[in-house]
Motif scaffolding. Structure first.
Motif, PDB file in Angstrom:
ATOM      1  N   LEU A 182       0.870  -1.181  -0.129  1.00  0.00           N
ATOM      2  CA  LEU A 182       0.035  -0.089   0.175  1.00  0.00           C
ATOM      3  C   LEU A 182       0.968   1.274   0.068  1.00  0.00           C
ATOM      4  O   LEU A 182       1.745   1.435   0.875  1.00  0.00           O
ATOM      5  CB  LEU A 182      -0.763  -0.061   1.227  1.00  0.00           C
ATOM      6  N   VAL A 183       0.599   2.034  -1.125  1.00  0.00           N
ATOM      7  CA  VAL A 183       1.876   3.168  -1.165  1.00  0.00           C
ATOM      8  C   VAL A 183       0.767   4.573  -1.126  1.00  0.00           C
ATOM      9  O   VAL A 183      -0.105   4.741  -1.916  1.00  0.00           O
ATOM     10  CB  VAL A 183       2.341   3.218  -2.547  1.00  0.00           C
ATOM     11  N   PRO A 184       0.938   5.315  -0.128  1.00  0.00           N
ATOM     12  CA  PRO A 184       0.050   6.799   0.107  1.00  0.00           C
ATOM     13  C   PRO A 184       0.242   7.444  -1.284  1.00  0.00           C
ATOM     14  O   PRO A 184       1.312   7.620  -1.992  1.00  0.00           O
ATOM     15  CB  PRO A 184       0.723   7.519   1.039  1.00  0.00           C
ATOM     16  N   ASP A 185      -0.626   8.228  -1.639  1.00  0.00           N
ATOM     17  CA  ASP A 185      -0.741   9.121  -2.937  1.00  0.00           C
ATOM     18  C   ASP A 185       0.289  10.341  -2.517  1.00  0.00           C
ATOM     19  O   ASP A 185       0.532  10.728  -1.166  1.00  0.00           O
ATOM     20  CB  ASP A 185      -2.110   9.754  -3.047  1.00  0.00           C
ATOM     21  N   ASN A 186       0.777  11.243  -3.461  1.00  0.00           N
ATOM     22  CA  ASN A 186       1.327  12.459  -3.223  1.00  0.00           C
ATOM     23  C   ASN A 186       2.632  12.321  -2.573  1.00  0.00           C
ATOM     24  O   ASN A 186       2.912  13.084  -1.741  1.00  0.00           O
ATOM     25  CB  ASN A 186       0.521  13.265  -2.896  1.00  0.00           C
ATOM     26  N   LEU A 187       3.416  11.198  -2.517  1.00  0.00           N
ATOM     27  CA  LEU A 187       4.530  11.182  -1.695  1.00  0.00           C
ATOM     28  C   LEU A 187       5.862  11.928  -2.452  1.00  0.00           C
ATOM     29  O   LEU A 187       6.020  11.849  -3.587  1.00  0.00           O
ATOM     30  CB  LEU A 187       5.194   9.770  -1.772  1.00  0.00           C
ATOM     31  N   LYS A 188       6.255  12.787  -1.631  1.00  0.00           N
ATOM     32  CA  LYS A 188       7.398  13.809  -2.240  1.00  0.00           C
ATOM     33  C   LYS A 188       8.636  13.409  -1.949  1.00  0.00           C
ATOM     34  O   LYS A 188       9.846  13.771  -2.630  1.00  0.00           O
ATOM     35  CB  LYS A 188       7.114  15.249  -1.587  1.00  0.00           C
ATOM     36  N   LYS A 189       8.754  12.297  -0.939  1.00  0.00           N
ATOM     37  CA  LYS A 189      10.245  12.034  -0.661  1.00  0.00           C
ATOM     38  C   LYS A 189      10.069  10.585   0.049  1.00  0.00           C
ATOM     39  O   LYS A 189       8.629  10.069   0.359  1.00  0.00           O
ATOM     40  CB  LYS A 189      10.894  12.819   0.164  1.00  0.00           C
ATOM     41  N   LEU A 249      -3.207   2.883   8.051  1.00  0.00           N
ATOM     42  CA  LEU A 249      -1.921   3.276   8.193  1.00  0.00           C
ATOM     43  C   LEU A 249      -1.536   3.749   6.760  1.00  0.00           C
ATOM     44  O   LEU A 249      -0.772   5.062   6.801  1.00  0.00           O
ATOM     45  CB  LEU A 249      -0.982   2.048   8.437  1.00  0.00           C
ATOM     46  N   ALA A 250      -2.065   3.292   5.740  1.00  0.00           N
ATOM     47  CA  ALA A 250      -1.431   3.767   4.524  1.00  0.00           C
ATOM     48  C   ALA A 250      -2.165   5.276   4.185  1.00  0.00           C
ATOM     49  O   ALA A 250      -1.406   6.070   3.772  1.00  0.00           O
ATOM     50  CB  ALA A 250      -1.935   2.935   3.356  1.00  0.00           C
ATOM     51  N   LYS A 251      -3.189   5.454   4.809  1.00  0.00           N
ATOM     52  CA  LYS A 251      -4.086   6.776   4.683  1.00  0.00           C
ATOM     53  C   LYS A 251      -3.300   7.630   5.595  1.00  0.00           C
ATOM     54  O   LYS A 251      -3.402   8.929   5.376  1.00  0.00           O
ATOM     55  CB  LYS A 251      -5.480   6.562   5.187  1.00  0.00           C
ATOM     56  N   ARG A 252      -2.662   7.266   6.586  1.00  0.00           N
ATOM     57  CA  ARG A 252      -1.708   8.189   7.500  1.00  0.00           C
ATOM     58  C   ARG A 252      -0.441   8.455   7.018  1.00  0.00           C
ATOM     59  O   ARG A 252       0.573   8.947   7.688  1.00  0.00           O
ATOM     60  CB  ARG A 252      -1.950   7.734   8.997  1.00  0.00           C
ATOM     61  N   GLY A 253      -0.098   7.950   5.812  1.00  0.00           N
ATOM     62  CA  GLY A 253       1.231   8.176   5.265  1.00  0.00           C
ATOM     63  C   GLY A 253       2.264   7.268   5.350  1.00  0.00           C
ATOM     64  O   GLY A 253       3.613   7.573   5.021  1.00  0.00           O
ATOM     65  N   PHE A 254       2.025   6.031   5.719  1.00  0.00           N
ATOM     66  CA  PHE A 254       2.870   4.785   5.655  1.00  0.00           C
ATOM     67  C   PHE A 254       2.890   4.139   4.567  1.00  0.00           C
ATOM     68  O   PHE A 254       1.782   3.738   4.021  1.00  0.00           O
ATOM     69  CB  PHE A 254       2.747   4.062   7.078  1.00  0.00           C
ATOM     70  N   VAL A 255       3.909   3.754   4.018  1.00  0.00           N
ATOM     71  CA  VAL A 255       3.956   2.714   3.037  1.00  0.00           C
ATOM     72  C   VAL A 255       3.929   1.257   3.984  1.00  0.00           C
ATOM     73  O   VAL A 255       4.564   1.029   4.899  1.00  0.00           O
ATOM     74  CB  VAL A 255       5.408   2.578   2.205  1.00  0.00           C
ATOM     75  N   VAL A 278      10.418   3.947  -0.072  1.00  0.00           N
ATOM     76  CA  VAL A 278      10.708   3.570   1.198  1.00  0.00           C
ATOM     77  C   VAL A 278      11.891   4.453   1.892  1.00  0.00           C
ATOM     78  O   VAL A 278      12.955   4.127   1.262  1.00  0.00           O
ATOM     79  CB  VAL A 278      10.424   1.996   1.581  1.00  0.00           C
ATOM     80  N   ASP A 279      11.767   4.793   3.032  1.00  0.00           N
ATOM     81  CA  ASP A 279      13.066   5.453   3.677  1.00  0.00           C
ATOM     82  C   ASP A 279      13.352   4.046   4.537  1.00  0.00           C
ATOM     83  O   ASP A 279      12.818   3.776   5.540  1.00  0.00           O
ATOM     84  CB  ASP A 279      12.586   6.611   4.631  1.00  0.00           C
ATOM     85  N   PRO A 280      14.691   3.738   4.045  1.00  0.00           N
ATOM     86  CA  PRO A 280      15.405   2.314   4.938  1.00  0.00           C
ATOM     87  C   PRO A 280      15.391   2.628   6.327  1.00  0.00           C
ATOM     88  O   PRO A 280      15.760   1.611   6.928  1.00  0.00           O
ATOM     89  CB  PRO A 280      16.550   2.191   4.100  1.00  0.00           C
ATOM     90  N   ASP A 281      15.594   3.994   6.775  1.00  0.00           N
ATOM     91  CA  ASP A 281      15.880   4.276   8.126  1.00  0.00           C
ATOM     92  C   ASP A 281      14.429   4.525   8.999  1.00  0.00           C
ATOM     93  O   ASP A 281      14.614   4.553  10.297  1.00  0.00           O
ATOM     94  CB  ASP A 281      16.634   5.244   8.260  1.00  0.00           C
ATOM     95  N   ARG A 282      13.411   4.092   8.299  1.00  0.00           N
ATOM     96  CA  ARG A 282      12.146   4.203   9.192  1.00  0.00           C
ATOM     97  C   ARG A 282      11.163   2.792   8.734  1.00  0.00           C
ATOM     98  O   ARG A 282      10.194   3.432   8.127  1.00  0.00           O
ATOM     99  CB  ARG A 282      11.678   5.666   8.850  1.00  0.00           C
ATOM    100  N   ILE A 283      11.461   1.922   9.322  1.00  0.00           N
ATOM    101  CA  ILE A 283      10.751   0.624   9.050  1.00  0.00           C
ATOM    102  C   ILE A 283      10.170  -0.006  10.470  1.00  0.00           C
ATOM    103  O   ILE A 283      11.016  -0.210  11.166  1.00  0.00           O
ATOM    104  CB  ILE A 283      11.384  -0.360   8.265  1.00  0.00           C
TER     105      ILE A 283
END
Length: 409
Positions: free
Chosen positions: A122-129, A178-184, A269-274
């Motif tokens: 699940l990938v949130p919309d409009n990810l900038k980074k 969780l996806a709606k709250r910005g988590f992959v 995905v940010d590898p330092d935030r899993i």
């Protein structure tokens, strides 16, 4: 004669220990009822002789935390005994579904040279980074036909699945929240569930499943599969796994660690935030993934926290998937989670849970609290109790979301 006299004290000591154990077992046998009846005193006494010797709390000589961590993890990997030949992920997207605020991908990837699995990404919309990510680990519940679908929204759900989600999650698919709250979010199937479930057509005896399922509704077929195929075959499955020289939990733990590999292959995905989260069997999976994989930065365990001591008398009747021969000699269940301390860990317990005793939950809490205190990070461990049956209610989900947001965002 001199040689015999020098050996005599050793013999007397051994005889004394044996007599003490025998008297203790005999005295206890008349006092305690248990799931194993008169055999409980024997097994309890034996277990008491072999307490978790690699616990961080067991030896005051553990001055070097990293040396302890390395030693304990190596021993646990040996006990789990699953080291398959690795393979490239070779991931592929099987389908794409646009949903409100995120996109749901059905993906497939290699777990090793012998296994593949499917998962929802699940990938949130409009990810900038690159964003924080969570691995959502499905439960057991005697519901083998589905895995990831039990906490991830799908279309055209059979009524039996709708009821299941209502009972365990108050009708909410927490992975999608969780996806709606910005988590992959990655939701993988594990061995024996969903895309990795047992195939009745290849069983020597499917208990008449094919004939019974012919005229049944979809929900009835799923119920037949769960109760008459997958459930009864857990015992044969575990015996065969042990005969093959490995452990069921070893396979599960390896499968779940590859989920981290998959997330790290994704540019979103940010590898330092899993982080990781799970209910019931998912809570056990979360315990082992959090403990064994240093790439996991925070964990949430729901409705699966106890100690081996408090399972011996009455509560050692879980799925075969949780038992690892000889692990109790080295690491208790909370010790496994402690292998990643002082990374943040939230444990959520259900006071009305019939699978675990309150005393067991509290003993696990005390052990983990002591570890985090010894590591000078007591604020990074929290245990919460809810007056509900075995489940992950919406309130529990909200508390878990707050924890994940605190430590991953």
């Amino acid at each position: 004669m001199d040689k015999f006299q020098s050996y005599l004290p050793y013999c007397l000591k051994k005889i004394s220990l044996f007599l003490l154990l025998f008297v203790s077992v005999a005295a206890s046998a008349q006092q305690v009822s248990s799931d194993v009846g008169n055999f409980y005193p024997l097994l309890d006494a034996y277990a008491g002789q072999h307490e978790a010797r690699l616990s961080y709390l067991a030896d005051e000589g553990w001055k070097n935390t990293e040396k302890w961590r390395k030693t304990a993890k190596a021993q646990l990997h040996e006990l789990l005994a699953f080291n398959p030949q690795p393979a490239p992920l070779n991931s592929e997207v099987l389908s794409t579904t646009r949903r409100a605020g995120y996109t749901q991908y059905l993906v497939r990837y290699n777990l090793n040279a012998l296994q593949k699995t499917e998962a929802f990404l699940l990938v949130p919309d409009n990810l900038k980074k690159p964003a924080p990510a969570v691995i959502a680990l499905h439960d057991h519940g005697g519901f083998y036909f589905f895995g990831k679908e039990k906490h991830t929204l799908t279309d055209n759900q059979p009524p039996i699945l709708v009821d299941y989600v209502q009972n365990l999650y108050e009708g909410r698919y927490y992975a999608d929240e969780l996806a709606k709250r910005g988590f992959v979010v990655l939701c993988p199937d594990v061995l024996y569930f969903g895309s990795q479930k047992l195939d009745p057509a290849l069983l020597l005896d499917s208990n008449g499943y094919e004939e019974k399922a012919q005229d049944a509704s979809e929900s009835e077929r799923i119920q037949l599969y769960n109760r008459q195929v997958a459930g009864p075959n857990e015992t044969a499955m575990n015996k065969t796994i042990l005969t093959a020289g490995t452990t069921w939990l070893g396979i599960i733990a390896q499968n779940d660690r590859v989920a981290v590999d998959y997330l790290l292959s994704r540019p979103e995905v940010d590898p330092d935030r899993i982080g990781c989260i799970g209910l019931s069997l998912g809570g056990l999976r979360s315990t082992y993934l959090f403990g064994l994989d240093p790439r996991i930065k925070t964990g949430v365990v729901a409705a699966f926290s106890t100690t081996y001591e408090h399972m011996l008398r009455q509560y050692a009747h879980h799925t075969w998937m949780m038992y690892v021969p000889r692990q109790a000699q080295f690491l208790d269940l909370p010790d496994v989670a402690s292998l990643n301390a002082p990374r943040p860990l939230l444990v959520m317990n259900c006071r009305q849970d019939k699978l675990f005793s309150i005393a067991g939950m509290q003993a696990a809490e005390q052990k983990l609290s002591a570890v985090y205190t010894k590591m000078k990070a007591p604020e990074k461990f929290r245990a919460v109790y809810y007056d509900v049956p075995h489940s992950m209610t919406i309130q529990m989900q909200e508390d878990a979301f707050s924890w994940l947001e605190k430590w991953l965002k």
